[in-house]
Design a protein around this motif. Structure first.
Motif, PDB file in Angstrom:
ATOM      1  N   PHE A  50      -0.578   5.533  -5.089  1.00 12.47           N
ATOM      2  CA  PHE A  50       0.102   4.257  -4.841  1.00 12.47           C
ATOM      3  C   PHE A  50      -0.698   3.343  -3.914  1.00 12.47           C
ATOM      4  N   LEU A  51      -1.866   3.789  -3.501  1.00 16.38           N
ATOM      5  CA  LEU A  51      -2.592   3.060  -2.468  1.00 16.38           C
ATOM      6  C   LEU A  51      -3.903   2.481  -2.976  1.00 16.38           C
ATOM      7  N   SER A  52      -4.221   1.322  -2.459  1.00 15.19           N
ATOM      8  CA  SER A  52      -5.529   0.698  -2.642  1.00 15.19           C
ATOM      9  C   SER A  52      -5.720  -0.226  -1.450  1.00 15.19           C
ATOM     10  N   VAL A  53      -6.935  -0.654  -1.232  1.00 16.80           N
ATOM     11  CA  VAL A  53      -7.204  -1.558  -0.114  1.00 16.80           C
ATOM     12  C   VAL A  53      -6.374  -2.827  -0.285  1.00 16.80           C
ATOM     13  N   GLY A  54      -5.663  -3.206   0.769  1.00 17.70           N
ATOM     14  CA  GLY A  54      -4.836  -4.405   0.732  1.00 17.70           C
ATOM     15  C   GLY A  54      -3.350  -4.162   0.584  1.00 17.70           C
ATOM     16  N   ILE A  55      -2.953  -2.933   0.225  1.00 13.35           N
ATOM     17  CA  ILE A  55      -1.525  -2.628   0.104  1.00 13.35           C
ATOM     18  C   ILE A  55      -0.864  -2.776   1.476  1.00 13.35           C
ATOM     19  N   HIS A  56       0.289  -3.422   1.514  1.00 16.54           N
ATOM     20  CA  HIS A  56       0.984  -3.665   2.779  1.00 16.54           C
ATOM     21  C   HIS A  56       1.714  -2.407   3.262  1.00 16.54           C
ATOM     22  N   VAL A  57       1.620  -2.204   4.566  1.00 18.14           N
ATOM     23  CA  VAL A  57       2.298  -1.073   5.221  1.00 18.14           C
ATOM     24  C   VAL A  57       3.124  -1.636   6.378  1.00 18.14           C
ATOM     25  N   VAL A  58       4.432  -1.449   6.295  1.00 21.64           N
ATOM     26  CA  VAL A  58       5.346  -1.932   7.343  1.00 21.64           C
ATOM     27  C   VAL A  58       5.814  -0.724   8.151  1.00 21.64           C
ATOM     28  N   ILE A  59       5.614  -0.771   9.467  1.00 20.65           N
ATOM     29  CA  ILE A  59       6.017   0.341  10.343  1.00 20.65           C
ATOM     30  C   ILE A  59       7.102  -0.149  11.278  1.00 20.65           C
ATOM     31  N   LYS A  60       8.236   0.581  11.267  1.00 21.39           N
ATOM     32  CA  LYS A  60       9.353   0.251  12.135  1.00 21.39           C
ATOM     33  C   LYS A  60       9.640   1.403  13.075  1.00 21.39           C
ATOM     34  N   ASP A  61      10.259   1.085  14.210  1.00 21.13           N
ATOM     35  CA  ASP A  61      10.589   2.132  15.172  1.00 21.13           C
ATOM     36  C   ASP A  61      11.686   3.042  14.640  1.00 21.13           C
TER      37      ASP A  61
END
Length: 226
Positions: free
Chosen positions: A215-226
């Motif tokens: 599911f990954l390639s350069v540019g894929i967005h990753v949102v990290i929440k607490d």
């Protein structure tokens, strides 16, 4: 003067006629300036529209999902553009506990919006998926609190604007990403299942990283929440 020259005589470049399917005028032929301008404008408009359409198609093909990480829930999810959860994995995050990453050595996992920036297969933790930490918000806060200087701040923003990995050697820290757990002894698996043990990265089991890579390639967005 060659067929490809533009001059005050109003001669139309040969390439333009070829691309438009029109007959190429002989050398010395003078084309009416209004007609010349209309042909050039039409050619440029068609080229621009084609470029926009191709870009839109490529963007639609590339952006089909993003990664959502919840540190408190200890979960990483693959979310489609329609909001459908495609995959969910249990994770471990930074041993520094809840809260945003502030500086080098705090062992916290950053929160915010990032992108996949690269891949490293020969990692001590099986496989490493690099994120473009620090992002603009990280840099702004670091500059405000004098953790980085103006030169470092500008270098981070320039790298982000160019879709490059920002500098990793400032007091904000670096080498933040998603990785496996390396050699999977039972003791290490038990630790991974119960503790947040990383130095700031997000960890999955090795086979889960392998599955996530699809599911990954350069540019894929990753949102990290607490």
């Amino acid at each position: 003067m060659s067929n490809t020259d533009l001059s005050d005589s109003g001669e139309l470049p040969a390439e333009i006629f070829q691309k438009m399917g029109s007959q190429i005028p002989k050398l010395g032929t003078v084309v009416d300036k209004k007609y010349y301008s209309m042909l050039i404008l039409s050619f440029l408009m068609n080229a621009l529209i084609s470029t926009i359409l191709v870009s839109d198609v490529l963007a639609a093909e590339e952006i089909t999902h993003h990664i959502l990480i919840s540190k408190s829930s200890r979960q990483l999810s693959v979310i489609s553009t329609e909001g459908v959860t495609l995959r969910t994995y249990s994770i471990a995050s930074g041993r520094g506990g809840p809260g945003d990453k502030y500086r080098l050595g705090d062992q916290k996992t950053p929160t915010g919006r990032y992108k996949v920036a690269g891949f490293k297969s020969n990692s001590d933790f099986f496989y490493f998926i690099r994120l473009n930490y620090p992002n603009e918000n990280d840099a702004r806060r670091g500059f405000r609190d004098r953790l980085i200087n103006k030169r470092q701040y500008d270098a981070i923003l320039e790298a982000l604007d160019s879709d490059m990995t920002p500098p990793q050697d400032t007091k904000l820290g670096g080498a933040i990403g998603i990785h496996g757990i390396g050699d999977e002894s039972q003791a290490k698996i038990n630790m991974h299942n119960t503790l947040d043990w990383t130095q700031g990265c997000i960890a999955l089991r090795n086979h889960e990283v392998e599955e996530l890579l699809a599911f990954l390639s350069v540019g894929i967005h990753v949102v990290i929440k607490d």
